[in-house]
Scaffold this motif. Structure first.
Motif, PDB file in Angstrom:
ATOM      1  N   VAL A 118       0.840  -1.204   0.000  1.00  8.93           N
ATOM      2  CA  VAL A 118       0.000   0.000   0.000  1.00  8.93           C
ATOM      3  C   VAL A 118       0.872   1.249   0.000  1.00  8.93           C
ATOM      4  O   VAL A 118       0.625   2.188  -0.759  1.00  8.93           O
ATOM      5  N   GLU A 119       1.888   1.247   0.836  1.00  4.18           N
ATOM      6  CA  GLU A 119       2.777   2.407   0.925  1.00  4.18           C
ATOM      7  C   GLU A 119       3.448   2.710  -0.414  1.00  4.18           C
ATOM      8  O   GLU A 119       3.665   3.863  -0.764  1.00  4.18           O
TER       9      GLU A 119
ATOM     10  N   GLU B  52      -8.967  -5.763   9.604  1.00  8.61           N
ATOM     11  CA  GLU B  52      -9.009  -5.281   8.223  1.00  8.61           C
ATOM     12  C   GLU B  52      -7.762  -4.454   7.925  1.00  8.61           C
ATOM     13  O   GLU B  52      -7.831  -3.275   7.619  1.00  8.61           O
ATOM     14  N   PHE B  53      -6.607  -5.114   7.989  1.00 10.32           N
ATOM     15  CA  PHE B  53      -5.337  -4.407   7.880  1.00 10.32           C
ATOM     16  C   PHE B  53      -5.088  -3.791   6.507  1.00 10.32           C
ATOM     17  O   PHE B  53      -4.383  -2.793   6.407  1.00 10.32           O
ATOM     18  N   VAL B  54      -5.654  -4.339   5.443  1.00 11.29           N
ATOM     19  CA  VAL B  54      -5.478  -3.738   4.107  1.00 11.29           C
ATOM     20  C   VAL B  54      -6.189  -2.390   4.061  1.00 11.29           C
ATOM     21  O   VAL B  54      -5.607  -1.380   3.659  1.00 11.29           O
ATOM     22  N   VAL B  55      -7.431  -2.383   4.501  1.00 10.68           N
ATOM     23  CA  VAL B  55      -8.214  -1.143   4.503  1.00 10.68           C
ATOM     24  C   VAL B  55      -7.568  -0.112   5.428  1.00 10.68           C
ATOM     25  O   VAL B  55      -7.458   1.067   5.077  1.00 10.68           O
ATOM     26  N   GLU B  56      -7.120  -0.554   6.584  1.00 11.62           N
ATOM     27  CA  GLU B  56      -6.462   0.370   7.514  1.00 11.62           C
ATOM     28  C   GLU B  56      -5.198   0.963   6.897  1.00 11.62           C
ATOM     29  O   GLU B  56      -4.932   2.158   7.058  1.00 11.62           O
ATOM     30  N   ALA B  57      -4.449   0.154   6.162  1.00 11.52           N
ATOM     31  CA  ALA B  57      -3.241   0.662   5.499  1.00 11.52           C
ATOM     32  C   ALA B  57      -3.609   1.683   4.425  1.00 11.52           C
ATOM     33  O   ALA B  57      -2.952   2.721   4.290  1.00 11.52           O
ATOM     34  N   LEU B  58      -4.672   1.407   3.666  1.00 13.27           N
ATOM     35  CA  LEU B  58      -5.117   2.369   2.641  1.00 13.27           C
ATOM     36  C   LEU B  58      -5.496   3.709   3.269  1.00 13.27           C
ATOM     37  O   LEU B  58      -5.167   4.773   2.737  1.00 13.27           O
TER      38      LEU B  58
ATOM     39  N   HIS C 289      -2.201   5.415   5.022  1.00 15.11           N
ATOM     40  CA  HIS C 289      -1.243   5.960   4.041  1.00 15.11           C
ATOM     41  C   HIS C 289      -1.905   6.895   3.037  1.00 15.11           C
ATOM     42  O   HIS C 289      -1.298   7.241   2.022  1.00 15.11           O
ATOM     43  N   GLU C 290      -3.149   7.254   3.325  1.00 13.86           N
ATOM     44  CA  GLU C 290      -3.901   8.225   2.515  1.00 13.86           C
ATOM     45  C   GLU C 290      -3.923   7.836   1.034  1.00 13.86           C
ATOM     46  O   GLU C 290      -3.646   8.647   0.146  1.00 13.86           O
ATOM     47  N   LYS C 291      -4.292   6.588   0.759  1.00 14.84           N
ATOM     48  CA  LYS C 291      -4.337   6.070  -0.611  1.00 14.84           C
ATOM     49  C   LYS C 291      -5.756   6.022  -1.177  1.00 14.84           C
ATOM     50  O   LYS C 291      -5.940   5.607  -2.323  1.00 14.84           O
ATOM     51  N   ILE C 292      -6.735   6.473  -0.411  1.00 13.85           N
ATOM     52  CA  ILE C 292      -8.112   6.489  -0.915  1.00 13.85           C
ATOM     53  C   ILE C 292      -8.215   7.432  -2.112  1.00 13.85           C
ATOM     54  O   ILE C 292      -8.826   7.088  -3.126  1.00 13.85           O
TER      55      ILE C 292
END
Length: 144
Positions: free
Chosen positions: A32-33, A72-78, A81-84
């Motif tokens: 994600v990063e 929900e670690f994928v969503v939390e990472a998004l 890391h402000e990837k929305i």
């Protein structure tokens, strides 16, 4: 939607079908990063295909977390890391490609690179699925 995911998980092997993670949290965090905005002219290239595969893996893991009602670690990472906004940008770029470029190259791609044509069409659904999960998490609702 869940049936198609279950088929994809089974194709990945029995471990995935039984709920073993597709990736660990630290790998998801790193992937994600490293996500960078995609440009219109990159769609369909090798670098875009790698990006697409990364989003697909993240989406499968996010779906697995939802199905197992686990962290929900994928969503939390998004979100962390402000990837929305990057995913929203991706949707806009993909739509621009579909509206302005796809009609001009569809016949050529269908004849020689039909898999790329499918990936481009399928890509949008992966991005929407990730956004859907992000918008409907408890964290996102609380932040809203």
């Amino acid at each position: 939607r869940h049936h198609r995911f279950r088929q994809e998980m089974t194709m990945m092997g029995e471990e995935g079908a039984r709920g073993a993670p597709i990736m660990m949290q630290n790998e998801a965090e790193r992937l994600v990063e490293e996500l960078k905005p995609v440009k219109l002219e990159e769609i369909g290239t090798k670098s875009w295909t790698k990006y697409h595969q990364t989003l697909e893996r993240l989406n499968m893991q996010a779906q697995l977390c939802v199905m197992q009602q686990s962290d929900e670690f994928v969503v939390e990472a998004l979100i962390d890391h402000e990837k929305i906004t990057l995913l929203i940008h991706d949707l806009i770029v993909t739509e621009a490609f579909k509206e302005n470029i796809m009609p001009k190259v569809a016949d050529e791609l269908a004849a020689t690179h039909y898999v790329k044509l499918y990936l481009i069409a399928y890509h949008e659904s992966i991005v929407i699925s990730l956004l859907e999960k992000a918008f409907y998490t408890a964290t996102a609702v609380a932040a809203g």
